[in-house]
Scaffold this active site. Structure first.
Site, short mmCIF file in Angstrom:
data_model
loop_
_atom_site.label_atom_id
_atom_site.label_comp_id
_atom_site.label_asym_id
_atom_site.label_seq_id
_atom_site.Cartn_x
_atom_site.Cartn_y
_atom_site.Cartn_z
N GLU A 265 0.85 -1.20 0.00
CA GLU A 265 0.00 0.00 0.00
C GLU A 265 0.88 1.24 0.00
O GLU A 265 1.84 1.34 0.77
CB GLU A 265 -0.90 0.08 1.24
CG GLU A 265 -2.07 -0.85 1.27
CD GLU A 265 -2.97 -0.60 2.49
OE1 GLU A 265 -2.91 0.52 3.06
OE2 GLU A 265 -3.71 -1.51 2.88
N GLU A 319 -13.67 5.63 -1.31
CA GLU A 319 -14.60 4.72 -0.62
C GLU A 319 -15.38 5.50 0.45
O GLU A 319 -14.81 5.89 1.46
CB GLU A 319 -13.84 3.55 -0.02
CG GLU A 319 -13.09 2.72 -1.06
CD GLU A 319 -12.12 1.73 -0.45
OE1 GLU A 319 -12.59 0.85 0.30
OE2 GLU A 319 -10.91 1.82 -0.71
N LYS A 322 -15.56 4.56 4.52
CA LYS A 322 -14.40 4.39 5.37
C LYS A 322 -14.47 5.38 6.53
O LYS A 322 -14.74 6.56 6.33
CB LYS A 322 -13.11 4.60 4.57
CG LYS A 322 -12.83 3.54 3.53
CD LYS A 322 -11.37 3.48 3.14
CE LYS A 322 -10.57 2.89 4.26
NZ LYS A 322 -9.14 2.68 3.88
N GLU A 328 -9.30 9.68 4.47
CA GLU A 328 -9.51 8.23 4.37
C GLU A 328 -10.49 7.87 3.25
O GLU A 328 -10.42 6.78 2.70
CB GLU A 328 -10.02 7.67 5.70
CG GLU A 328 -8.99 7.62 6.80
CD GLU A 328 -7.85 6.64 6.49
OE1 GLU A 328 -8.11 5.57 5.92
OE2 GLU A 328 -6.70 6.96 6.81
#
Length: 468
Positions: A265, A319, A322, A328
Protein backbone atom coordinates in the site's frame (compact mmCIF):
# COMPACT_ATOMS: atom_id res chain seq x y z
CA UNK A 1 34.45 -19.64 -32.62
CA UNK A 2 35.19 -16.77 -30.20
CA UNK A 3 34.00 -14.17 -32.73
CA UNK A 4 30.82 -16.14 -33.28
CA UNK A 5 30.18 -16.21 -29.53
CA UNK A 6 30.69 -12.45 -29.28
CA UNK A 7 28.35 -11.84 -32.22
CA UNK A 8 25.66 -13.99 -30.63
CA UNK A 9 26.05 -12.08 -27.37
CA UNK A 10 25.75 -8.75 -29.15
CA UNK A 11 22.64 -9.96 -30.96
CA UNK A 12 21.13 -11.05 -27.65
CA UNK A 13 21.94 -7.64 -26.15
CA UNK A 14 20.32 -5.78 -29.01
CA UNK A 15 17.15 -7.81 -28.61
CA UNK A 16 17.12 -7.44 -24.83
CA UNK A 17 17.33 -3.66 -25.04
CA UNK A 18 13.86 -3.56 -26.54
CA UNK A 19 12.14 -6.63 -25.16
CA UNK A 20 13.22 -7.00 -21.55
CA UNK A 21 11.31 -5.77 -18.55
CA UNK A 22 13.64 -7.47 -16.10
CA UNK A 23 15.12 -4.13 -15.06
CA UNK A 24 11.82 -2.47 -14.24
CA UNK A 25 9.45 -2.57 -11.31
CA UNK A 26 5.74 -3.32 -11.35
CA UNK A 27 2.64 -1.30 -10.44
CA UNK A 28 -0.55 -2.76 -8.99
CA UNK A 29 -3.67 -1.26 -7.40
CA UNK A 30 -5.57 -1.96 -4.19
CA UNK A 31 -9.25 -2.61 -4.88
CA UNK A 32 -11.00 -1.75 -1.63
CA UNK A 33 -14.77 -1.93 -1.32
CA UNK A 34 -15.70 -0.03 1.87
CA UNK A 35 -18.42 1.83 0.01
CA UNK A 36 -22.05 1.48 -1.05
CA UNK A 37 -21.83 3.07 -4.49
CA UNK A 38 -19.16 1.14 -6.40
CA UNK A 39 -19.56 -0.43 -9.86
CA UNK A 40 -20.09 -4.17 -10.22
CA UNK A 41 -17.05 -6.40 -10.06
CA UNK A 42 -17.34 -7.11 -13.79
CA UNK A 43 -17.21 -3.39 -14.59
CA UNK A 44 -14.29 -2.89 -12.21
CA UNK A 45 -12.20 -5.58 -13.86
CA UNK A 46 -12.99 -4.08 -17.26
CA UNK A 47 -11.80 -0.72 -15.89
CA UNK A 48 -8.56 -2.25 -14.64
CA UNK A 49 -7.89 -3.88 -17.99
CA UNK A 50 -8.63 -0.64 -19.85
CA UNK A 51 -5.94 1.07 -17.74
CA UNK A 52 -3.35 -1.64 -18.41
CA UNK A 53 -3.26 -2.74 -14.76
CA UNK A 54 -1.52 -6.10 -14.38
CA UNK A 55 -1.80 -6.59 -10.61
CA UNK A 56 -4.59 -6.06 -8.11
CA UNK A 57 -4.84 -6.58 -4.37
CA UNK A 58 -8.16 -7.19 -2.63
CA UNK A 59 -9.00 -7.24 1.06
CA UNK A 60 -11.07 -10.40 1.12
CA UNK A 61 -12.05 -13.26 -1.19
CA UNK A 62 -15.41 -12.03 -2.45
CA UNK A 63 -16.71 -14.63 -4.95
CA UNK A 64 -18.06 -12.02 -7.38
CA UNK A 65 -14.66 -10.31 -7.55
CA UNK A 66 -12.64 -13.51 -7.93
CA UNK A 67 -15.02 -14.79 -10.62
CA UNK A 68 -14.81 -11.49 -12.50
CA UNK A 69 -11.00 -11.76 -12.42
CA UNK A 70 -11.09 -15.21 -14.00
CA UNK A 71 -9.37 -15.21 -17.38
CA UNK A 72 -8.38 -11.55 -17.06
CA UNK A 73 -4.61 -12.22 -16.88
CA UNK A 74 -4.49 -9.85 -13.90
CA UNK A 75 -2.36 -11.21 -11.05
CA UNK A 76 -4.23 -11.18 -7.74
CA UNK A 77 -3.32 -10.87 -4.07
CA UNK A 78 -6.14 -11.99 -1.77
CA UNK A 79 -6.50 -11.41 1.95
CA UNK A 80 -7.34 -13.60 4.91
CA UNK A 81 -8.88 -10.97 7.25
CA UNK A 82 -7.58 -10.30 10.76
CA UNK A 83 -10.76 -11.66 12.31
CA UNK A 84 -9.98 -15.12 10.91
CA UNK A 85 -6.42 -15.29 12.22
CA UNK A 86 -7.38 -17.06 15.44
CA UNK A 87 -9.19 -19.87 13.67
CA UNK A 88 -6.50 -20.19 11.00
CA UNK A 89 -3.82 -20.39 13.71
CA UNK A 90 -5.58 -22.82 16.04
CA UNK A 91 -7.21 -25.12 13.48
CA UNK A 92 -5.24 -26.42 10.48
CA UNK A 93 -8.52 -27.83 9.16
CA UNK A 94 -9.95 -24.30 9.06
CA UNK A 95 -6.95 -23.06 7.09
CA UNK A 96 -7.35 -25.96 4.65
CA UNK A 97 -11.06 -25.26 4.18
CA UNK A 98 -10.36 -21.57 3.68
CA UNK A 99 -7.81 -22.29 0.96
CA UNK A 100 -10.12 -24.85 -0.64
CA UNK A 101 -13.04 -22.43 -0.76
CA UNK A 102 -11.24 -19.17 -1.50
CA UNK A 103 -8.17 -20.14 -3.51
CA UNK A 104 -8.46 -23.62 -5.02
CA UNK A 105 -11.98 -22.89 -6.24
CA UNK A 106 -10.67 -20.11 -8.50
CA UNK A 107 -7.03 -20.87 -9.21
CA UNK A 108 -5.46 -20.91 -11.80
CA UNK A 109 -8.07 -19.25 -14.04
CA UNK A 110 -7.99 -16.45 -11.49
CA UNK A 111 -4.26 -15.82 -11.23
CA UNK A 112 -3.83 -15.66 -7.46
CA UNK A 113 -0.14 -14.97 -6.87
CA UNK A 114 -0.10 -14.31 -3.13
CA UNK A 115 -2.12 -14.38 0.06
CA UNK A 116 -1.92 -11.57 2.60
CA UNK A 117 -2.55 -13.24 5.95
CA UNK A 118 -4.01 -10.39 7.96
CA UNK A 119 -3.32 -6.70 7.40
CA UNK A 120 -1.28 -4.45 9.70
CA UNK A 121 -1.80 -7.02 12.44
CA UNK A 122 0.60 -5.34 14.87
CA UNK A 123 -1.77 -2.39 15.23
CA UNK A 124 -4.94 -4.49 15.30
CA UNK A 125 -6.88 -3.45 18.45
CA UNK A 126 -8.08 -7.05 18.84
CA UNK A 127 -4.53 -8.21 19.69
CA UNK A 128 -4.19 -10.81 16.93
CA UNK A 129 -0.39 -10.52 16.66
CA UNK A 130 0.21 -13.73 18.62
CA UNK A 131 -1.77 -15.75 16.06
CA UNK A 132 -0.08 -14.39 12.94
CA UNK A 133 2.83 -16.74 12.27
CA UNK A 134 0.88 -19.89 13.15
CA UNK A 135 -1.89 -18.79 10.78
CA UNK A 136 0.66 -18.15 8.01
CA UNK A 137 2.17 -21.61 8.52
CA UNK A 138 -1.19 -23.37 8.48
CA UNK A 139 -2.29 -21.58 5.31
CA UNK A 140 1.01 -22.54 3.72
CA UNK A 141 0.53 -26.19 4.67
CA UNK A 142 -2.88 -26.06 3.03
CA UNK A 143 -1.24 -24.72 -0.14
CA UNK A 144 1.24 -27.61 0.02
CA UNK A 145 -1.62 -30.10 0.07
CA UNK A 146 -3.05 -28.50 -3.08
CA UNK A 147 0.46 -28.29 -4.59
CA UNK A 148 0.10 -24.51 -4.92
CA UNK A 149 2.98 -23.60 -2.57
CA UNK A 150 5.52 -23.01 -5.34
CA UNK A 151 3.23 -20.62 -7.20
CA UNK A 152 1.38 -18.73 -4.44
CA UNK A 153 3.36 -16.82 -1.80
CA UNK A 154 2.23 -16.01 1.71
CA UNK A 155 3.10 -12.88 3.65
CA UNK A 156 1.45 -10.27 5.87
CA UNK A 157 1.45 -6.49 5.29
CA UNK A 158 3.10 -4.50 8.07
CA UNK A 159 2.76 -0.78 8.68
CA UNK A 160 5.78 1.46 9.23
CA UNK A 161 4.65 1.69 12.84
CA UNK A 162 6.32 -1.73 13.23
CA UNK A 163 9.60 0.22 13.22
CA UNK A 164 11.05 1.55 16.45
CA UNK A 165 13.39 3.85 14.50
CA UNK A 166 12.95 5.05 10.94
CA UNK A 167 15.10 8.19 10.80
CA UNK A 168 17.68 8.34 9.54
CA UNK A 169 17.04 5.37 7.27
CA UNK A 170 20.31 3.73 8.24
CA UNK A 171 19.09 3.52 11.85
CA UNK A 172 15.96 1.59 10.89
CA UNK A 173 14.99 -1.04 13.45
CA UNK A 174 11.92 -3.03 14.43
CA UNK A 175 10.11 -2.45 17.71
CA UNK A 176 11.96 -4.42 20.36
CA UNK A 177 8.83 -5.99 21.83
CA UNK A 178 7.96 -7.49 18.42
CA UNK A 179 11.34 -8.84 17.38
CA UNK A 180 11.52 -12.18 19.20
CA UNK A 181 7.80 -13.05 19.47
CA UNK A 182 6.79 -12.35 15.86
CA UNK A 183 9.23 -10.49 13.57
CA UNK A 184 11.99 -13.10 13.55
CA UNK A 185 9.61 -16.09 13.29
CA UNK A 186 7.77 -14.37 10.42
CA UNK A 187 11.01 -13.54 8.60
CA UNK A 188 12.21 -17.12 9.09
CA UNK A 189 8.97 -18.30 7.49
CA UNK A 190 9.38 -15.89 4.56
CA UNK A 191 12.96 -17.09 4.04
CA UNK A 192 12.00 -20.77 4.20
CA UNK A 193 9.13 -20.37 1.73
CA UNK A 194 10.91 -17.98 -0.67
CA UNK A 195 8.40 -15.24 0.02
CA UNK A 196 8.82 -11.50 0.66
CA UNK A 197 7.91 -8.91 3.26
CA UNK A 198 4.78 -6.90 2.54
CA UNK A 199 5.01 -3.27 3.69
CA UNK A 200 2.44 -0.46 3.74
CA UNK A 201 4.23 2.86 3.27
CA UNK A 202 2.62 6.33 3.32
CA UNK A 203 4.94 9.35 2.99
CA UNK A 204 1.80 11.50 3.18
CA UNK A 205 1.37 10.84 6.90
CA UNK A 206 5.00 11.68 7.63
CA UNK A 207 4.74 14.89 5.61
CA UNK A 208 1.38 15.87 7.16
CA UNK A 209 2.85 15.58 10.66
CA UNK A 210 6.20 17.19 9.84
CA UNK A 211 5.51 19.65 7.01
CA UNK A 212 7.66 22.23 8.78
CA UNK A 213 10.79 20.11 8.29
CA UNK A 214 9.97 17.83 5.31
CA UNK A 215 10.03 19.43 1.87
CA UNK A 216 6.91 18.85 -0.22
CA UNK A 217 9.11 18.31 -3.29
CA UNK A 218 10.98 15.60 -1.36
CA UNK A 219 7.68 13.92 -0.47
CA UNK A 220 6.34 14.10 -4.04
CA UNK A 221 9.39 12.79 -5.99
CA UNK A 222 10.01 16.23 -7.45
CA UNK A 223 13.38 17.76 -8.20
CA UNK A 224 15.12 18.58 -4.91
CA UNK A 225 18.66 18.73 -3.52
CA UNK A 226 18.18 15.51 -1.60
CA UNK A 227 18.75 14.55 2.02
CA UNK A 228 22.00 12.90 3.10
CA UNK A 229 21.75 10.06 5.61
CA UNK A 230 24.43 10.85 8.17
CA UNK A 231 24.67 7.17 9.09
CA UNK A 232 25.72 5.82 5.70
CA UNK A 233 26.38 8.87 3.53
CA UNK A 234 23.67 7.98 0.99
CA UNK A 235 21.69 10.83 -0.54
CA UNK A 236 17.91 10.43 -0.77
CA UNK A 237 15.78 12.28 -3.29
CA UNK A 238 12.41 11.00 -2.04
CA UNK A 239 10.79 10.31 1.29
CA UNK A 240 9.41 7.06 -0.14
CA UNK A 241 12.90 5.67 -0.77
CA UNK A 242 14.02 6.78 2.68
CA UNK A 243 11.10 4.99 4.34
CA UNK A 244 11.65 1.81 2.34
CA UNK A 245 15.34 1.80 3.18
CA UNK A 246 14.51 2.17 6.86
CA UNK A 247 12.74 -1.19 6.58
CA UNK A 248 15.66 -2.69 4.64
CA UNK A 249 18.00 -1.42 7.37
CA UNK A 250 15.79 -3.00 10.02
CA UNK A 251 15.97 -6.30 8.13
CA UNK A 252 19.75 -6.02 7.86
CA UNK A 253 20.07 -5.31 11.56
CA UNK A 254 18.47 -8.72 12.23
CA UNK A 255 20.59 -10.45 9.54
CA UNK A 256 17.76 -10.87 7.04
CA UNK A 257 19.42 -9.06 4.14
CA UNK A 258 18.14 -11.70 1.73
CA UNK A 259 14.46 -10.92 2.32
CA UNK A 260 12.88 -8.97 -0.53
CA UNK A 261 10.01 -6.51 -0.22
CA UNK A 262 6.72 -5.67 -1.91
CA UNK A 263 5.02 -2.36 -1.09
CA UNK A 264 1.42 -3.47 -0.65
CA UNK A 265 0.00 0.00 0.00
CA UNK A 266 1.07 3.55 -0.74
CA UNK A 267 -0.83 6.60 -1.88
CA UNK A 268 -1.76 10.24 -1.32
CA UNK A 269 -5.25 11.65 -0.66
CA UNK A 270 -6.81 14.16 -3.03
CA UNK A 271 -8.87 15.78 -0.28
CA UNK A 272 -8.68 16.12 3.49
CA UNK A 273 -9.80 18.05 6.50
CA UNK A 274 -8.44 21.55 7.04
CA UNK A 275 -5.85 20.11 9.43
CA UNK A 276 -4.63 17.51 6.92
CA UNK A 277 -1.78 19.42 5.32
CA UNK A 278 -0.99 18.52 1.73
CA UNK A 279 -4.17 16.58 0.92
CA UNK A 280 -4.95 18.09 -2.50
CA UNK A 281 -5.71 16.83 -5.99
CA UNK A 282 -2.49 18.27 -7.42
CA UNK A 283 -0.34 16.70 -4.73
CA UNK A 284 -2.06 13.32 -5.07
CA UNK A 285 -1.54 13.41 -8.85
CA UNK A 286 2.10 14.34 -8.44
CA UNK A 287 2.85 11.70 -5.81
CA UNK A 288 1.19 8.82 -7.61
CA UNK A 289 2.25 9.88 -11.10
CA UNK A 290 5.87 10.42 -10.13
CA UNK A 291 5.85 7.21 -8.08
CA UNK A 292 4.67 5.23 -11.11
CA UNK A 293 7.50 6.73 -13.14
CA UNK A 294 10.00 6.05 -10.35
CA UNK A 295 8.99 2.37 -10.19
CA UNK A 296 8.53 1.59 -13.88
CA UNK A 297 11.82 3.05 -15.06
CA UNK A 298 13.47 0.51 -12.78
CA UNK A 299 16.11 0.61 -10.13
CA UNK A 300 15.96 -0.01 -6.42
CA UNK A 301 16.59 2.23 -3.44
CA UNK A 302 19.90 3.86 -2.48
CA UNK A 303 20.53 1.04 0.02
CA UNK A 304 19.49 -1.73 -2.38
CA UNK A 305 20.01 -0.27 -5.86
CA UNK A 306 19.67 -3.57 -7.72
CA UNK A 307 16.27 -4.54 -6.32
CA UNK A 308 13.31 -3.33 -8.35
CA UNK A 309 10.07 -2.93 -6.45
CA UNK A 310 6.51 -4.07 -6.94
CA UNK A 311 4.21 -1.37 -5.56
CA UNK A 312 0.43 -1.35 -5.09
CA UNK A 313 -1.22 2.05 -5.19
CA UNK A 314 -3.93 2.79 -2.67
CA UNK A 315 -6.58 2.87 -3.88
CA UNK A 316 -8.69 2.24 -6.94
CA UNK A 317 -11.80 4.14 -5.74
CA UNK A 318 -12.77 6.80 -3.24
CA UNK A 319 -14.60 4.72 -0.62
CA UNK A 320 -17.43 6.63 1.03
CA UNK A 321 -17.92 4.35 4.04
CA UNK A 322 -14.40 4.39 5.37
CA UNK A 323 -14.25 5.81 8.90
CA UNK A 324 -11.84 8.47 10.07
CA UNK A 325 -10.81 11.86 8.68
CA UNK A 326 -11.84 13.06 5.22
CA UNK A 327 -8.58 11.85 3.67
CA UNK A 328 -9.51 8.23 4.37
CA UNK A 329 -12.37 8.51 1.88
CA UNK A 330 -10.30 10.24 -0.79
CA UNK A 331 -7.31 8.07 -1.66
CA UNK A 332 -8.92 6.80 -4.87
CA UNK A 333 -7.64 7.20 -8.41
CA UNK A 334 -11.27 6.99 -9.58
CA UNK A 335 -14.67 8.16 -8.42
CA UNK A 336 -17.31 5.43 -8.09
CA UNK A 337 -18.73 6.49 -11.49
CA UNK A 338 -15.37 5.40 -13.00
CA UNK A 339 -14.33 8.98 -13.76
CA UNK A 340 -10.71 9.76 -12.93
CA UNK A 341 -10.02 11.92 -9.90
CA UNK A 342 -6.86 13.00 -11.76
CA UNK A 343 -5.03 11.73 -14.78
CA UNK A 344 -1.81 9.78 -14.27
CA UNK A 345 -0.16 6.96 -16.23
CA UNK A 346 -0.11 3.40 -14.95
CA UNK A 347 2.00 1.89 -17.75
CA UNK A 348 5.26 2.58 -19.57
CA UNK A 349 3.27 3.61 -22.64
CA UNK A 350 1.39 6.20 -20.60
CA UNK A 351 4.62 7.58 -19.18
CA UNK A 352 5.68 8.77 -22.62
CA UNK A 353 3.20 11.63 -22.36
CA UNK A 354 3.20 12.20 -18.60
CA UNK A 355 3.64 15.73 -17.25
CA UNK A 356 3.70 16.56 -13.55
CA UNK A 357 0.76 18.92 -12.99
CA UNK A 358 2.65 21.42 -10.85
CA UNK A 359 4.13 24.46 -12.58
CA UNK A 360 7.57 25.76 -11.58
CA UNK A 361 7.52 28.78 -9.29
CA UNK A 362 10.09 31.47 -8.56
CA UNK A 363 12.90 30.18 -6.40
CA UNK A 364 12.11 26.56 -7.23
CA UNK A 365 12.85 26.18 -10.92
CA UNK A 366 13.30 22.60 -12.02
CA UNK A 367 15.02 21.26 -15.09
CA UNK A 368 12.55 20.85 -17.94
CA UNK A 369 12.98 19.14 -21.25
CA UNK A 370 10.45 19.21 -24.05
CA UNK A 371 7.88 20.68 -21.69
CA UNK A 372 8.08 17.69 -19.33
CA UNK A 373 9.39 17.86 -15.79
CA UNK A 374 12.67 15.98 -15.73
CA UNK A 375 12.12 14.12 -12.43
CA UNK A 376 13.44 10.86 -13.88
CA UNK A 377 16.73 12.54 -14.85
CA UNK A 378 18.23 11.55 -11.52
CA UNK A 379 18.92 7.97 -12.55
CA UNK A 380 22.05 6.40 -13.96
CA UNK A 381 22.95 3.09 -15.57
CA UNK A 382 25.96 1.18 -14.23
CA UNK A 383 27.67 -2.12 -14.91
CA UNK A 384 27.06 -5.06 -12.62
CA UNK A 385 30.18 -6.20 -10.84
CA UNK A 386 28.66 -9.69 -10.76
CA UNK A 387 28.54 -10.02 -14.56
CA UNK A 388 31.07 -12.34 -16.18
CA UNK A 389 34.07 -10.59 -17.74
CA UNK A 390 33.39 -11.80 -21.30
CA UNK A 391 29.73 -10.82 -20.94
CA UNK A 392 30.64 -7.36 -19.72
CA UNK A 393 33.27 -6.83 -22.44
CA UNK A 394 30.80 -7.80 -25.18
CA UNK A 395 28.22 -5.39 -23.76
CA UNK A 396 30.83 -2.60 -23.60
CA UNK A 397 31.82 -3.26 -27.23
CA UNK A 398 28.17 -3.08 -28.26
CA UNK A 399 27.52 0.17 -26.38
CA UNK A 400 30.59 1.93 -27.81
CA UNK A 401 30.03 0.51 -31.29
CA UNK A 402 26.60 -0.24 -32.69
CA UNK A 403 24.91 1.29 -29.65
CA UNK A 404 26.35 4.73 -30.39
CA UNK A 405 27.45 5.58 -26.84
CA UNK A 406 29.97 8.41 -26.50
CA UNK A 407 33.04 6.53 -25.28
CA UNK A 408 35.69 9.17 -25.99
CA UNK A 409 36.13 9.95 -22.29
CA UNK A 410 37.26 6.41 -21.46
CA UNK A 411 39.99 6.28 -24.11
CA UNK A 412 43.65 6.28 -22.92
CA UNK A 413 44.66 9.74 -21.72
CA UNK A 414 41.06 11.01 -21.52
CA UNK A 415 39.25 12.35 -18.45
CA UNK A 416 37.51 9.12 -17.42
CA UNK A 417 40.09 6.55 -18.51
CA UNK A 418 41.07 6.02 -14.89
CA UNK A 419 40.28 3.89 -13.06
CA UNK A 420 41.21 1.58 -15.93
CA UNK A 421 38.81 -1.23 -15.02
CA UNK A 422 36.27 -3.03 -17.12
CA UNK A 423 33.45 -2.25 -14.68
CA UNK A 424 34.23 1.50 -14.63
CA UNK A 425 34.55 1.76 -18.43
CA UNK A 426 31.41 -0.32 -18.99
CA UNK A 427 29.47 1.84 -16.53
CA UNK A 428 30.47 5.01 -18.39
CA UNK A 429 29.46 3.48 -21.74
CA UNK A 430 26.23 1.98 -20.44
CA UNK A 431 25.21 5.27 -18.85
CA UNK A 432 25.99 7.19 -22.04
CA UNK A 433 23.76 4.83 -24.01
CA UNK A 434 21.03 4.99 -21.32
CA UNK A 435 21.01 8.81 -21.28
CA UNK A 436 21.05 9.03 -25.10
CA UNK A 437 17.97 6.81 -25.14
CA UNK A 438 16.26 9.22 -22.68
CA UNK A 439 16.32 6.52 -19.99
CA UNK A 440 13.79 4.44 -21.92
CA UNK A 441 12.67 1.11 -20.48
CA UNK A 442 15.10 -1.64 -21.47
CA UNK A 443 17.94 0.76 -22.27
CA UNK A 444 19.79 -0.21 -19.08
CA UNK A 445 19.84 -3.98 -19.35
CA UNK A 446 22.63 -5.24 -21.66
CA UNK A 447 21.69 -8.86 -21.18
CA UNK A 448 21.59 -8.49 -17.40
CA UNK A 449 25.02 -6.81 -17.21
CA UNK A 450 23.67 -3.45 -16.01
CA UNK A 451 21.22 -1.94 -13.56
CA UNK A 452 19.75 1.46 -12.67
CA UNK A 453 20.83 3.47 -9.62
CA UNK A 454 19.44 6.64 -8.03
CA UNK A 455 22.73 7.88 -6.56
CA UNK A 456 25.15 9.59 -8.96
CA UNK A 457 28.00 7.09 -9.44
CA UNK A 458 31.61 8.14 -9.24
CA UNK A 459 34.60 6.15 -10.48
CA UNK A 460 37.85 7.74 -9.35
CA UNK A 461 37.39 11.43 -10.11
CA UNK A 462 34.84 10.81 -12.86
CA UNK A 463 31.12 11.24 -12.14
CA UNK A 464 28.66 9.75 -14.60
CA UNK A 465 26.59 12.50 -16.29
CA UNK A 466 22.80 12.69 -16.10
CA UNK A 467 22.25 13.74 -19.72
CA UNK A 468 23.91 13.38 -23.11
Amino acid sequence: MEKLTICLLLFAFSLSLFSSIADAGSIGINYGRVANNLPSAVKVIALLKSQGVERVKVYDTDPAVLKALSGSDIKVTVDLPNELLYNAAKRPSFAYSWVEKNVAAYYPSTQIESIAVGNEVFVDPHNTTRFLVSAMKNVHQALVKFNFHDKIKISSPVALSALQNSYPSSAGSFRSELVEPVIKPMLDFLRQTGSYLMVNCYPFFAYESNSDVISLDYALFRENPGVVDAGNGLRYFSLFDAQIDAVFAALSALKYNDIKMVVTETGWPSKGDDTEIGATVDNAASYNGNLVRRILIGGGTPLRPKEDLTVFLFALFNENKKPGPTSERNFGLFYPNERKVYNIPLTMEGLKHYVDRRSPVAGDQRTQKGGKVNVSGQTWCVASGEAEKDHLQAALDYACGEGGADCRSIQPGSTCYNPNTLEAHASFAFNSYYQKKSRAMGSCYFGGAAFIVHQQPKYGHCELPTEE
